[in-house]
Design an enzyme around this catalytic site. Structure first.
Site, PDB file in Angstrom:
ATOM      1  CB  SER A 126      -0.758  -0.013   1.275  1.00  0.00           C
ATOM      2  OG  SER A 126      -1.321   1.220   1.472  1.00  0.00           O
ATOM      3  CE1 TYR A 151      -3.773  -2.615   5.397  1.00  0.00           C
ATOM      4  CE2 TYR A 151      -3.324  -0.350   5.483  1.00  0.00           C
ATOM      5  CZ  TYR A 151      -3.730  -1.545   4.789  1.00  0.00           C
ATOM      6  OH  TYR A 151      -3.716  -1.342   3.400  1.00  0.00           O
ATOM      7  CE  LYS A 155      -1.521  -4.433   3.111  1.00  0.00           C
ATOM      8  NZ  LYS A 155      -1.652  -5.949   2.666  1.00  0.00           N
TER       9      LYS A 155
END
Ligand code: UD1
Length: 342
Positions: A126, A151, A155
């Site tokens: 992302s 989160y 990544k």
């Protein structure tokens, strides 16, 4: 027999569109999904689009034995596109352990199961790894900034795990795709995003407001340093995004990778404000949207959009669909699920 590509999370939003585009490109997609954030009915929807139901395995990738059994039973899988992960930023702040457990165990189990076996691997990353970039449009060379949420951290750390694994084990050929903001739906309106509960993301909130599920949408801040004061993002049509995965698989298959770990931005290169998105929705669908300006949302980045030069040059991929296509298709999907609830 065409090349088999494993798609983990293949019944999810981006996963389902990628299954369709893989099939269209001549591959045989095989899905693993635990259905924790998707519906088994998506398989029927995919069948309506491509005329065949993809092979489907329902299990949790955090179970190493099940992953090992799958790999042993499917020696003809040549590539993996790994979507399966938790992705809600706010929830990750509340449940960090669940996020770290799910997102890391699944990745590590997959990599471990392929130890020593040649495999092409595409990872869903992302643009969140860039935080608020110093220079826009942001290129892949920009520094990774401290993650704002568990989160985001999953990544960043996953990218490190992949880079470090690729450095010592040449059997892995890996591409990490850094997505900007995926929106829209397949032109058939048979697959799309299925948010659970109140959507946190802009476009599902817009379509749910237009259809009457929500009273109004709040624009989170109009005092940013942008053209109209609302935040800027790089919205990308999910079908374009799906095709970027196909391009990444092809690059590896054709032996074109310059290194066995590569990173690409997957965006349009164009920044759009929240108000511009709202107006594009109204103009392209003819629907009036009840919106109001509200306070800023904690943790929001002012503006981010990607430089997609490297993807265009090396993957031979470019986003083709514009913001109107994104809005129209998201709206057709919202209307479809109103009449055909999942
Ligand atoms: C968020 C995550 C990002 C994640 C992505 C997944 C944060 C800080 N980032 O991105 O890590 O990869 O989702 O899709 O949460 N907006 C409104 N009103 C709304 C909803 C959103 O004005 O009701 C605005 C937001 O302030 C933002 C833009 O719309 O400026 C896009 O928001 P959203 O769809 O949540 O995506 P991101 O915040 O960019």
């Amino acid at each position: 027999m065409s090349t088999k590509i494993l798609v983990t999370g293949g019944t999810g939003f981006i996963g389902s569109h990628t299954v369709v585009e893989l099939y269209n490109a001549g591959y045989t997609p095989v899905i693993i999904d635990d259905l924790s954030n998707s519906s088994v009915k998506i398989l029927d929807q995919i069948e309506k689009i491509i005329g065949m139901k993809p092979e489907f395995h329902q299990f949790d990738l955090c179970d190493q034995n099940k992953v090992n059994d799958f790999v042993a039973a499917n020696p003809d899988i040549k590539g993996i596109i790994h979507f399966a992960a938790f992705k809600a930023v706010g929830e990750s702040v509340q449940k960090p352990l669940e996020y770290y457990r799910n997102n890391f165990f699944s990745l590590i189990n997959l990599l471990a199961a392929y130890k020593g076996k040649p495999i092409n691997f595409v990872f869903s990353s992302s643009c969140t790894v860039y935080g608020q970039p110093d220079v826009l449009p942001v290129t892949e060379a920009a520094p990774v900034k401290k993650a704002e949420s568990p989160y985001g951290n999953t990544k960043q750390i996953a990218e490190e795990i992949l880079a470090e694994t690729a450095a010592v084990s040449k059997n892995y050929n890996i591409v990490a795709l850094r997505y900007f903001n995926p929106v829209g739906a397949h032109e058939s309106a048979l697959i799309g995003e299925l948010p659970i509960g109140v959507p946190q993301n802009l476009v599902p909130f817009i379509t749910q407001t237009a259809i009457g599920k929500r009273d109004k949408i709040t624009v989170f801040g109009n005092d940013y340093d942008t053209a109209d004061g609302s935040c800027v993002r790089d919205y990308i049509h999910v079908v374009d995004l799906a095709n970027a995965h196909v391009a990444a698989i092809k690059r590896m298959e054709e032996g074109k990778s310059k290194a066995n770990y590569e990173v690409y931005n997957i965006g349009t290169g164009k920044g759009t404000t929240v108000l511009e998105v709202i107006h594009a929705f109204e103009d392209s669908t003819g629907e009036k949207l009840n919106y109001m300006i509200g306070p800023r949302r904690a943790g929001d980045i002012e503006k981010v959009y990607g430089d997609a030069t490297k993807s265009t040059k090396e993957l031979g991929w470019t986003a083709e669909l514009n913001i109107e296509d994104m809005m129209k298709s998201a709206w057709e999907w919202e209307k479809y699920i109103k009449n055909n609830p999942f």
